[in-house]
Design an enzyme around this catalytic site. Structure first.
Site, PDB file in Angstrom:
ATOM      1  CG  HIS A  27     -36.662 -46.356  -6.472  1.00  0.00           C
ATOM      2  ND1 HIS A  27     -37.351 -45.845  -7.544  1.00  0.00           N
ATOM      3  CD2 HIS A  27     -37.568 -46.451  -5.461  1.00  0.00           C
ATOM      4  CE1 HIS A  27     -38.622 -45.652  -7.217  1.00  0.00           C
ATOM      5  NE2 HIS A  27     -38.777 -46.009  -5.961  1.00  0.00           N
ATOM      6  CB  CYS A  28     -33.467 -42.240  -9.489  1.00  0.00           C
ATOM      7  SG  CYS A  28     -32.330 -43.229 -10.470  1.00  0.00           S
ATOM      8  CB  ALA A  29     -36.412 -42.316 -13.445  1.00  0.00           C
ATOM      9  NE  ARG A  31     -29.042 -43.613 -12.901  1.00  0.00           N
ATOM     10  CZ  ARG A  31     -28.177 -42.647 -13.112  1.00  0.00           C
ATOM     11  NH1 ARG A  31     -27.039 -42.614 -12.467  1.00  0.00           N
ATOM     12  NH2 ARG A  31     -28.436 -41.689 -13.979  1.00  0.00           N
TER      13      ARG A  31
END
Length: 681
Positions: A27-29, A31
């Site tokens: 995961h990113c910030a 998504r």
């Protein structure tokens, strides 16, 4: 909240095809990033329609991004629990697995950049705010941000942010190696060797030769293994560790094939370090630095030619680059500019895109409050706060902009005008920061940057409010759905209160409130036919003519609709008032015969908040046939733009075998408009 996260996570897991279909999950910030064994098994439409999901973005033939907003980490952790951390990746297969035929080289290149910087994002965000604090101290004259010698307190604070940027090559080396499938700690060790005191001290060796570059900077060269090595400054560099990670992937792959598996742990990292550190120092490192400097110099030349042109083009490109993940290369160049030039000329204009984006979602918030659209209100509020305070644009982008493409008509003018102002002031960033209200002091001139942000924000905000962010069809559909949901809620309230309603009595107690007496429900006796007269004067028409899909489809009950010619609602028979809305637009009755009836005056008239209506009864009151329930002013209601057509519904329709409405041109209290037939025993 925890229950909601768990339920949504279970839904997502099911719609991506289950744990067995997940090759990897990161995961990113904002998504969740899935790599799937079979992308076709993912129900992207169902995911996109879930109100907790801000958007779905397929990547290549196996990737899938599920945009969740700022709380993405909670969903990631829950998914890890649900899968037990066991996905297809657990088999020991590398995250990328070398299956390059499934990706285009360009798609995968941008994916590597994105997933390389994703894990470092938190550290970069934290460091950028520390930088902002120090820049503010510089602005107020408390310290010189650029001075080599600082007072002890500020020296320590500079170390707090420099730890992230100076050792960024180590972090990049680790994350890039992990993304490619190589050992992340070996990936970190390679650039770390070029940051050690021993490597840096080689500049002071007697054998070191110092020359001048074309730009007038010192170039240090020293013979190592009989070959000339250029001693570059690798602190804060990102291209050299990226190239080193790519080289490491192939070197590891080679030695894993030729070295027995039993001794992989010892000899694969040994030979990898033995080969890759010199290769990076002699070749890949200098190539990476020259590549970064070359790109930076090109953009700098464009900026020197016309800062105004660059300042307009950059924010106009970002709305199209970010959805595809193509903005990461520019982030790399920003960091490169800070490391080599001491300033950056991209971040300032980029801020115009961010604040135009945040202006759009703020405009959506204003309209959502006005329309009482709770879903879009939550989405836009979250996007606005994440943007203004954190500099994160993805919640706004996926929650609003990509769902309603018309919003770009409000976004792009804000980007262009804001960028124009940035160019006129020739805004430059003194440090790498994320665009938010908190990081304005990191730009120079700070006032010009703030004006550019404010204009970009205000332009897009006003355009959304004036032009809307949806097409006419999208707006009509949404308003229709909201009206239907409110009608549904009203009917549910009536239904939920029905069991608690007092039974009718032969004679009402003081104050008109019923005393308990068991009613005779003749309408529910097997095979019984019951006729119900019109509760108001007017033209009785088929329920399907009501301009509301919920009423027209009979989802709240079968019945009839009356286009009123009178101005009073009366009881069609002896009944108990189950509920009466404070706004006066609807009343629910339980007829003594056992029929539950809803009379809803007008469509969406709840928004009048009681204007034009007078209520004459109260909840639980027993009323006689013909007794006045509600008075209303049809002319006033219509002058406000509301349709007065009145659905008259049998809300306990499922208890009957049939509920039949009858049309009439001039219905009144003597006209039968609904007939019910009870189910046979």
């Amino acid at each position: 909240m925890a229950s909601s996260v768990k339920q949504t996570s279970e839904f997502i897991l099911d719609k991506v095809g289950g744990a067995d279909n997940i090759v990897s999950l990161t995961h990113c910030a904002t998504r969740l990033r899935f790599q799937l064994a079979d992308q076709s098994k993912a129900d992207q439409t169902a995911l996109d329609n879930n109100p907790s999901v801000l958007g779905v973005v397929p990547q290549g033939s196996t990737g899938l991004q599920v945009v969740m907003g700022g709380s993405v980490a909670n969903y990631y952790q829950e998914l890890q629990k649900l899968t037990g951390g066991e996905t297809a990746k657990s088999s020991g297969k590398k995250e990328y697995g070398g299956a390059r035929g499934k990706y285009s080289w360009l798609d995968y290149g941008f994916e590597v950049l994105s997933d390389t910087f994703r894990p470092i994002l938190w550290a970069l965000l934290g460091a950028s705010l520390i930088i902002t604090m120090l820049v503010l101290a510089d602005t107020f004259g408390w310290q010189d941000f650029r001075a080599e010698q600082q007072p002890p307190t500020y020296q320590f604070m500079h170390a707090m942010w420099r730890s992230v940027f100076y050792f960024l090559p180590i972090m990049v080396g680790a994350t890039a190696a992990r993304k490619l499938g190589a050992n992340e700690w070996v990936g970190a060790a390679i650039p770390a060797a070029l940051l050690t005191p021993e490597f840096l001290a080689m500049k002071e060796l007697p054998e070191t030769i110092v020359t001048q570059s074309a730009a007038g900077t010192d170039v240090y060269k020293v013979p190592v293994f009989g070959i000339t090595m250029v001693l570059n400054d690798y602190g804060g560099q990102v291209f050299p560790p990226l190239l080193a990670a790519i080289g490491l992937f192939w070197v590891e792959k080679l030695f894993k094939k030729i070295i027995p598996e039993a001794v992989h742990m010892v000899f694969v990292p040994f030979f990898s370090l033995l080969i890759m550190i010199p290769l990076t120092a002699f070749l890949l490192g200098p190539i990476g630095i020259y590549a970064g400097v070359g790109i930076s110099n090109f953009l700098s030349a464009v900026n020197n030619f016309s800062p105004l042109l660059l300042a307009i083009v950059v924010p106009l490109l970002y709305p199209f680059l970010v959805p595809l993940g193509l903005h990461w290369p520019l982030n790399v160049i920003m960091i490169q500019n800070i490391a080599t030039l001491g300033y950056d000329f991209i971040q300032g204009p980029m801020g115009a895109w961010n604040f135009a984006c945040f202006g759009v979602v703020t405009g959506v918030l204003v309209l959502s409050i006005k329309e009482r659209n709770s879903t879009m209100r939550q989405v836009s509020m979250g996007g606005m706060m994440a943007g203004l305070l954190g500099g994160i644009s993805e919640p706004s982008l996926y929650g609003v902009l990509l769902r309603f493409r018309r919003s770009y008509m409000a976004l792009l003018p804000g980007c262009a005008i804001g960028g124009l102002i940035m160019g006129l002031f020739d805004v430059k960033a003194k440090a790498f920061v994320f665009t938010s209200l908190l990081t304005i002091p990191a730009m120079e001139p700070m006032g010009g940057y703030a004006i550019g942000l404010a204009v970009a924000f205000a332009t897009s905000l006003v355009l959304v409010i004036v032009m809307d962010y949806r097409t006419k069809e999208e707006k009509a559909e949404i308003l229709e759905r909201l009206a239907a949901e409110r009608a549904d809620t009203e009917a549910e309230a009536i239904a939920s209160e029905a069991p608690a309603a007092a039974a009718p009595v032969a004679g009402a107690a003081a104050g008109g409130v019923a005393t308990a007496t068991k009613p005779v429900k003749t309408a529910l006796e097997p095979g019984a036919l019951t006729q119900i007269t019109a509760p108001l004067q007017g033209k009785a028409v088929a329920l399907s003519e009501v301009p509301d899909p919920i009423f027209a489809a009979g989802k709240l009950g079968q019945g009839v609709a009356i286009q009123p010619t009178g101005s009073e609602v009366v009881a069609p028979a002896d009944a108990t008032v189950l509920t009466v809305q404070k706004s006066g637009h609807a009343v629910g009755l339980r007829l003594d015969s056992g029929v539950d009836l809803l009379v809803h005056v007008g469509i969406d008239t709840v928004q009048l908040n009681g204007e034009g209506f007078t209520v004459h009864v109260e909840k639980k009151q027993h009323v006689k046939a013909g007794e006045k329930l509600i008075s209303f002013d049809p002319s006033f209601i219509e002058s406000k733009g509301y349709n007065t057509i009145t659905p008259v519904l049998v809300t306990n329709t499922p208890k009957f075998e049939a509920v039949q409405g009858a049309t009439a041109d001039n219905a009144d209290a003597n006209t039968v408009v609904i007939t019910t037939k009870a189910k046979e025993a």
